[in-house]
Design an enzyme around this catalytic site. Sequence first.
Site: not given
Ligand code: BG6
Length: 468
Positions: A168, A369
Amino acid sequence: MSKNYTFPAGFWWGSAASGPQTEGRYDGDGKGDSLWDYWFEQEPEKFFGGVGPERTSRVYKMYKEDARLMKETGHNSFRTSIQWSRLIPDATGEVNPEAVKFYNDYFDELIANGVEPFVGLFHFDMPMALQNEGGWLNRKTVDAYARYAKIAFELFGDKVKRWFTYNEPIVPVEGGYLYDFHYPNHKNMKEAMRVMYHEIVAQALAIKEFHEGGFDGTIGVVLNLTPSYPRDPENPEDVKAAKLADALFNRSFLDPSILGTLPEELKWLWADSGTTPDMLEGDAELIANNTIDLLGINYYQPRRIKAKETPVEGDGKGGPMPEDYFDNYDWPEKKMNPYRGWEIYEKGIYDCLINVKENYGNIDCYISENGMGVEGEERYIDANGEIQDDYRIEFVRDHLKWVHQAIAEGSNCHGYHMWTCMDCWSWTNAYKNRYGFIAVDLDNDGARTVKKSGKWFHQVVADNGFEA
Ligand code: BG6
């Protein structure tokens, strides 16, 4: 009537995490500071519950158990990242032998458990030594990053066959230089565009190192794609605004990574806002000649856009901001994950895959993801101590149906990784929301307990699909 959702043979089933969110820090590990270590030291109150990056899920110590649990939950692949500040503590100097040993042992353990390591080089974690000199604002970081990438390929290329330049890369742009949610908390579009451009050039250099070095395997990037939907697809002003948002937040990295070019809309936006970054001779050629082999798509939520209606707040100093060009649109029918405040829109994952199929040569890709962070999961613990996270099962299943549909229509999507395996540290949200297939008890030496979703996932992988 239920339907059978079977996925292609060899589909990559697994999950993703990152070094800074899981490893932790230990005496004698030789790790240098990243901007997260520094920021937490300066402003611990900005982190939920005052929990910082030294108190993660202890993977540095527990990777053997974790690899075993990945196997138990059906993983055939797993993505994490190397921390630059662990491997090269001052970012540009000597390699830390403790880090080499740790990552070798960790990757070996994964492989021994039938879990292929997918490895990223950068997950928001700029070494502090470079951040002190401007981080991505400084062109010096571009060369330092390429050197670091080459060192990582040389050290671990025998066991890692799928590399990712970044996770990202738009997030350091947005978080650090536009919207004040990551260090150094600037709000300056000109700086933000410089950071973006330097990341693009640095990626091309790293890809060049990889291909010219003759390393075995593939190199890609993981992008968080947020399909940009106009409020009214029949309204040309809304459509134009959505296209600009798409150019800025998605195509800014999609186009150079896959097509080797910068989108015209982005160049227009730079010119119009006076934020065009400095470019060096040879950059365009470098970017054109060094594109990725594999795209990872992180999909959480769409972006809904309408034509500019309200005055801009800007950066408070009158400088330009992206929101000079479009407004975010609050779709009244949206379904929300109330804990994270993100919209849940399952079809978006299909739209991302079809976009890649139609506009990016159907490059090899996978869902790197997707997941759901929920607060207070202890509410759902049953008499056997297992978290009954049916909401997560439903979330994953409903997204997988759309992934299946995209594959049926010809998308070259090769896998699905959930965020995440073990509950992990979520930046400034620390442990507020839990995302894992496996619960982590921080007060009990990080003890792991597989959730209902982890068992469900095991079955999905065993069947290479599901009925629903
Ligand atoms: C993604 C990232 O954007 O979302 C992770 O690659 C992140 O690092 C995940 O943890 C979930 O988002 P957040 O901000 O709730 O941790």
